[in-house]
Design an enzyme around this catalytic site. Structure first.
Site, mmCIF file in Angstrom:
data_model
loop_
_atom_site.group_PDB
_atom_site.id
_atom_site.type_symbol
_atom_site.label_atom_id
_atom_site.label_comp_id
_atom_site.label_asym_id
_atom_site.label_seq_id
_atom_site.Cartn_x
_atom_site.Cartn_y
_atom_site.Cartn_z
ATOM 1 N N GLY A 71 0.817 -1.208 0.000
ATOM 2 C CA GLY A 71 0.000 0.000 0.000
ATOM 3 C C GLY A 71 0.846 1.250 0.000
ATOM 4 C CG ASN A 72 -0.350 4.646 -1.622
ATOM 5 O OD1 ASN A 72 -1.007 5.543 -1.103
ATOM 6 N ND2 ASN A 72 -0.811 3.929 -2.641
ATOM 7 N NE ARG A 73 5.101 6.566 4.657
ATOM 8 C CZ ARG A 73 5.180 5.849 5.780
ATOM 9 N NH1 ARG A 73 4.189 5.849 6.639
ATOM 10 N NH2 ARG A 73 6.264 5.142 6.024
ATOM 11 C CB SER A 74 -2.767 8.226 -0.546
ATOM 12 O OG SER A 74 -3.812 9.127 -0.802
ATOM 13 C CB ALA A 133 -1.511 7.413 -3.913
#
Ligand code: CTP
Ligand code: CA
Length: 228
Positions: free
Chosen positions: A33-36, A100
């Site tokens: 995943g990512n930090r958005s 994102a």
């Protein structure tokens, strides 16, 4: 018509906004995943509703209350997000890709939970995800109808912000590209943002550090001007 001092300049317009960050499954319990946080996308949805638009919000893994007055479609992966955005784009005057999207996903997803063993772990092989923003722009350029009149993207850049942003705008073929300045206490998970909005065939618009709603309103100003 005016609401809270701002004209309902998006009345009768349909807009689709993606928000949040995609999750790419490794196995049933793990993902890349990512930090958005989804905050900027949600600010875009709220401000568009306030300006009279009919808003479809495609939300990837956000922990935020639904924006009042918007139709919310929840998705998990980049492939889910692609399907939802292509569908929303069929009836949208404008599309804003604030999500994102993972550039890569695991090439294979294990159907059962991966167990640790005494052996060294297997590497996770990645494969490329489709570029949804570029695809929306390509379809429009190839004459697909209906297509959104305005297509906007976001880009977070750490180095050579303007040069990288201009190259990305041209490469994707979109109308607007919001280039975030990523740095300490900016962008991810914070209520504030600072950005330059690059405009195809026009001058860039600088948006000083401020609430994500302010940046959202600048984006809708530019969208409304291009729709007019
Ligand atoms: N985007 C997309 N589909 C992807 C990757 C990105 O639609 N598979 C969209 C994002 O939602 C954003 C824009 O493209 O609006 C720019 O994303 P960014 O990650 O900055 O650009 P990339 O083309 O992926 O380039 P890179 O990550 O290598 O800088
Ligand atoms: Ca990327």
């Amino acid at each position: 018509r005016v609401l809270g001092g701002r004209a309902l300049d998006l009345a009768g317009r349909r807009v689709a906004v993606s928000a949040g960050g995609t999750r790419e499954a490794i196995d049933p319990v793990r993902f890349i995943g990512n930090r958005s946080s989804g905050l900027q996308g949600y600010a875009l949805a709220r401000t568009a509703v306030a300006r009279g638009a009919q808003v479809t919000m495609v939300a990837a893994n956000v922990a935020l209350p639904d924006p009042a007055g918007a139709t919310v479609v929840r998705v998990e992966s980049a492939l889910d997000l692609r399907a939802a955005m292509l569908e929303a784009a069929e009836s949208a005057d404008a599309v804003v890709m604030a999500a994102a999207v993972a550039d890569f996903r695991p090439a294979a997803r294990s159907d059962s939970k991966i167990k640790k063993s005494s052996a060294e772990p297997d590497p996770i092989h990645l494969t490329k995800n489709p570029d949804i923003l570029a695809e929306l722009c390509d379809r429009r350029r190839e004459g697909h109808k209906p297509s959104p009149a305005v297509i906007a993207g976001f880009a977070a850049e750490t180095d050579d912000v303007l040069a990288n942003g201009q190259a990305k705008l041209a490469r994707k073929g979109c109308d607007l590209l919001v280039v975030n300045q990523v740095g300490p206490n900016l962008a991810f998970g914070t209520p504030d943002n600072a950005a330059v909005v690059l405009v195809a065939g026009g001058d860039p618009v600088e948006v000083p550090r401020g609430p994500k709603e302010d940046l959202a309103d600048v984006v809708w100003d530019l969208v409304a001007a291009r729709l007019a």
